[in-house]
Design a protein around this motif. Structure first.
Motif, PDB file in Angstrom:
ATOM      1  N   ALA A  64       4.749  57.542 117.821  1.00 16.91           N
ATOM      2  CA  ALA A  64       5.706  57.967 116.794  1.00 16.91           C
ATOM      3  C   ALA A  64       5.521  57.198 115.490  1.00 16.91           C
ATOM      4  O   ALA A  64       6.210  57.485 114.504  1.00 16.91           O
ATOM      5  N   GLY A  65       4.624  56.222 115.487  1.00 14.24           N
ATOM      6  CA  GLY A  65       4.311  55.504 114.259  1.00 14.24           C
ATOM      7  C   GLY A  65       4.922  54.124 114.127  1.00 14.24           C
ATOM      8  O   GLY A  65       4.761  53.474 113.086  1.00 14.24           O
ATOM      9  N   TYR A  66       5.613  53.654 115.168  1.00 16.21           N
ATOM     10  CA  TYR A  66       6.164  52.302 115.095  1.00 16.21           C
ATOM     11  C   TYR A  66       5.035  51.274 115.180  1.00 16.21           C
ATOM     12  O   TYR A  66       4.052  51.470 115.893  1.00 16.21           O
ATOM     13  N   ARG A  67       5.214  50.173 114.436  1.00 14.04           N
ATOM     14  CA  ARG A  67       4.191  49.128 114.374  1.00 14.04           C
ATOM     15  C   ARG A  67       4.457  47.999 115.363  1.00 14.04           C
ATOM     16  O   ARG A  67       3.543  47.269 115.741  1.00 14.04           O
ATOM     17  N   ARG A  68       5.718  47.854 115.746  1.00 11.94           N
ATOM     18  CA  ARG A  68       6.136  46.714 116.558  1.00 11.94           C
ATOM     19  C   ARG A  68       7.095  47.194 117.641  1.00 11.94           C
ATOM     20  O   ARG A  68       8.068  47.908 117.353  1.00 11.94           O
ATOM     21  N   TYR A  69       6.816  46.804 118.876  1.00 14.27           N
ATOM     22  CA  TYR A  69       7.604  47.226 120.030  1.00 14.27           C
ATOM     23  C   TYR A  69       8.102  45.960 120.721  1.00 14.27           C
ATOM     24  O   TYR A  69       7.303  45.159 121.218  1.00 14.27           O
ATOM     25  N   GLU A  70       9.417  45.762 120.739  1.00 12.55           N
ATOM     26  CA  GLU A  70       9.989  44.493 121.162  1.00 12.55           C
ATOM     27  C   GLU A  70      10.615  44.555 122.557  1.00 12.55           C
ATOM     28  O   GLU A  70      11.085  45.604 123.001  1.00 12.55           O
ATOM     29  N   TRP A  71      10.645  43.385 123.188  1.00 14.36           N
ATOM     30  CA  TRP A  71      11.328  43.175 124.472  1.00 14.36           C
ATOM     31  C   TRP A  71      12.058  41.852 124.337  1.00 14.36           C
ATOM     32  O   TRP A  71      11.454  40.832 124.016  1.00 14.36           O
ATOM     33  N   LYS A  72      13.365  41.859 124.554  1.00 14.48           N
ATOM     34  CA  LYS A  72      14.144  40.626 124.497  1.00 14.48           C
ATOM     35  C   LYS A  72      14.995  40.526 125.753  1.00 14.48           C
ATOM     36  O   LYS A  72      15.457  41.540 126.282  1.00 14.48           O
TER      37      LYS A  72
ATOM     38  N   ALA B  88      14.891  35.122 124.913  1.00 14.30           N
ATOM     39  CA  ALA B  88      13.427  35.077 124.898  1.00 14.30           C
ATOM     40  C   ALA B  88      12.913  36.340 124.212  1.00 14.30           C
ATOM     41  O   ALA B  88      13.345  37.445 124.545  1.00 14.30           O
ATOM     42  N   TRP B  89      12.006  36.153 123.263  1.00 15.72           N
ATOM     43  CA  TRP B  89      11.450  37.262 122.484  1.00 15.72           C
ATOM     44  C   TRP B  89      10.003  37.527 122.898  1.00 15.72           C
ATOM     45  O   TRP B  89       9.205  36.594 123.044  1.00 15.72           O
TER      46      TRP B  89
ATOM     47  N   VAL C 207      -1.709  38.170 123.120  1.00 18.26           N
ATOM     48  CA  VAL C 207      -2.185  37.067 122.280  1.00 18.26           C
ATOM     49  C   VAL C 207      -1.501  35.747 122.616  1.00 18.26           C
ATOM     50  O   VAL C 207      -1.931  34.693 122.150  1.00 18.26           O
ATOM     51  N   SER C 208      -0.432  35.804 123.410  1.00 19.39           N
ATOM     52  CA  SER C 208       0.260  34.575 123.797  1.00 19.39           C
ATOM     53  C   SER C 208       0.968  34.808 125.121  1.00 19.39           C
ATOM     54  O   SER C 208       1.326  35.936 125.464  1.00 19.39           O
TER      55      SER C 208
ATOM     56  N   GLY D  21       2.437  43.615 129.099  1.00 15.83           N
ATOM     57  CA  GLY D  21       1.585  43.423 127.934  1.00 15.83           C
ATOM     58  C   GLY D  21       2.270  42.925 126.686  1.00 15.83           C
ATOM     59  O   GLY D  21       1.655  42.891 125.613  1.00 15.83           O
ATOM     60  N   PHE D  22       3.533  42.508 126.799  1.00 18.95           N
ATOM     61  CA  PHE D  22       4.234  41.951 125.645  1.00 18.95           C
ATOM     62  C   PHE D  22       3.848  40.483 125.475  1.00 18.95           C
ATOM     63  O   PHE D  22       3.855  39.718 126.443  1.00 18.95           O
ATOM     64  N   SER D  23       3.541  40.094 124.264  1.00 21.40           N
ATOM     65  CA  SER D  23       3.195  38.704 123.970  1.00 21.40           C
ATOM     66  C   SER D  23       4.461  37.891 123.712  1.00 21.40           C
ATOM     67  O   SER D  23       5.390  38.351 123.047  1.00 21.40           O
ATOM     68  N   TYR D  24       4.469  36.687 124.223  1.00 19.37           N
ATOM     69  CA  TYR D  24       5.616  35.785 124.086  1.00 19.37           C
ATOM     70  C   TYR D  24       5.707  35.267 122.658  1.00 19.37           C
ATOM     71  O   TYR D  24       4.706  34.846 122.070  1.00 19.37           O
ATOM     72  N   GLU D  25       6.925  35.291 122.093  1.00 19.79           N
ATOM     73  CA  GLU D  25       7.119  34.841 120.712  1.00 19.79           C
ATOM     74  C   GLU D  25       8.115  33.695 120.576  1.00 19.79           C
ATOM     75  O   GLU D  25       8.342  33.224 119.467  1.00 19.79           O
ATOM     76  N   GLY D  26       8.722  33.260 121.678  1.00 18.36           N
ATOM     77  CA  GLY D  26       9.583  32.093 121.590  1.00 18.36           C
ATOM     78  C   GLY D  26      11.003  32.335 122.062  1.00 18.36           C
ATOM     79  O   GLY D  26      11.361  33.422 122.517  1.00 18.36           O
ATOM     80  N   ILE D  27      11.822  31.289 121.941  1.00 19.81           N
ATOM     81  CA  ILE D  27      13.219  31.315 122.366  1.00 19.81           C
ATOM     82  C   ILE D  27      14.122  31.163 121.147  1.00 19.81           C
ATOM     83  O   ILE D  27      13.962  30.229 120.358  1.00 19.81           O
TER      84      ILE D  27
END
Length: 213
Positions: free
Chosen positions: A118-126, A163-164, A207-208, A142-148
């Motif tokens: 659909a054209g989204y650039r970023r798909y988040e899981w929190k 957790a992001w 990537v992380s 497949g979600f990369s860890y981005e921190g707390i």
């Protein structure tokens, strides 16, 4: 949205509430980290479904397991921001019959696939930082860890550190290949046992990594 093992249908109280209540009945632990629930009666659950079915954000779907033919879970898109190209998946609640099945993974693949196509650039899981099953699931998918994010919210009277995780469009081709390889019938033996683990395939794209999983 329909795949090989799962189908997602816009959540509808008349079509899905009773089926979902049966799928979740007696499983109050499913709601421990959620903003809503648990629900003490089918009437209370039906009212909740009627409330959320009318919303565009979060946008809820019922998950049908095509291997059993039953409605067995829900998930939603939320924090939908087309102007930023960002969208989150959340409120993921699988009844016991759906947990650890090919249908569950297929449902998550279908939602990710739709978002990027659909054209989204970023798909988040929190998730709540204490929710280790959710953190492990994010990594597997497949979600990369981005921190707390510390003290991000108060939920049911309790502090929530969040957790992001995220996947971005540049990673989607590799993640799509990983999902399609894992979901292929050739990846399962005659007893239904996986030959390759999805987490091993997606780890080549992430990537992380979450240091606690």
């Amino acid at each position: 949205m329909a795949g090989r093992y799962a189908q997602l249908e816009p959540l509808n109280a008349e079509a899905h509430a009773a089926l979902l209540f049966r799928a979740f009945e007696g499983q109050d632990q499913l709601w421990h980290y959620m903003y809503d629930g648990p629900f003490s009666s089918s009437a209370q659950f039906h009212r909740w479904v009627r409330e959320v079915e009318t919303k565009d954000d979060p946008l809820f779907y019922a998950i049908k397991n095509l291997e059993t033919g039953h409605i067995e879970g829900v998930a939603s898109y939320l924090r939908i921001a087309p102007e930023a190209g960002s969208i989150e998946v959340g409120s993921i609640t699988f009844g016991p019959a759906l947990q650890r099945t090919r249908a569950a993974t297929d449902a998550m693949y279908l939602m990710m696939k739709w978002a990027f196509e659909a054209g989204y650039r970023r798909y988040e899981w929190k998730c709540n930082a204490l929710n280790m099953p959710s953190r492990r699931a994010a990594q597997r998918l497949g979600f990369s860890y981005e921190g707390i994010f510390r003290q991000a919210a108060v939920v049911k009277g309790r502090n929530r550190d969040t957790a992001w995780f995220a996947a971005i469009d540049a990673e989607w081709p590799g993640l799509r290949e990983a999902f399609e390889a894992w979901l292929s019938p050739a990846n399962f033996d005659a007893e239904g046992k996986q030959r390759e683990r999805l987490g091993d395939l997606t780890s080549l794209v992430r990537v992380s990594s979450d240091p606690l999983t």
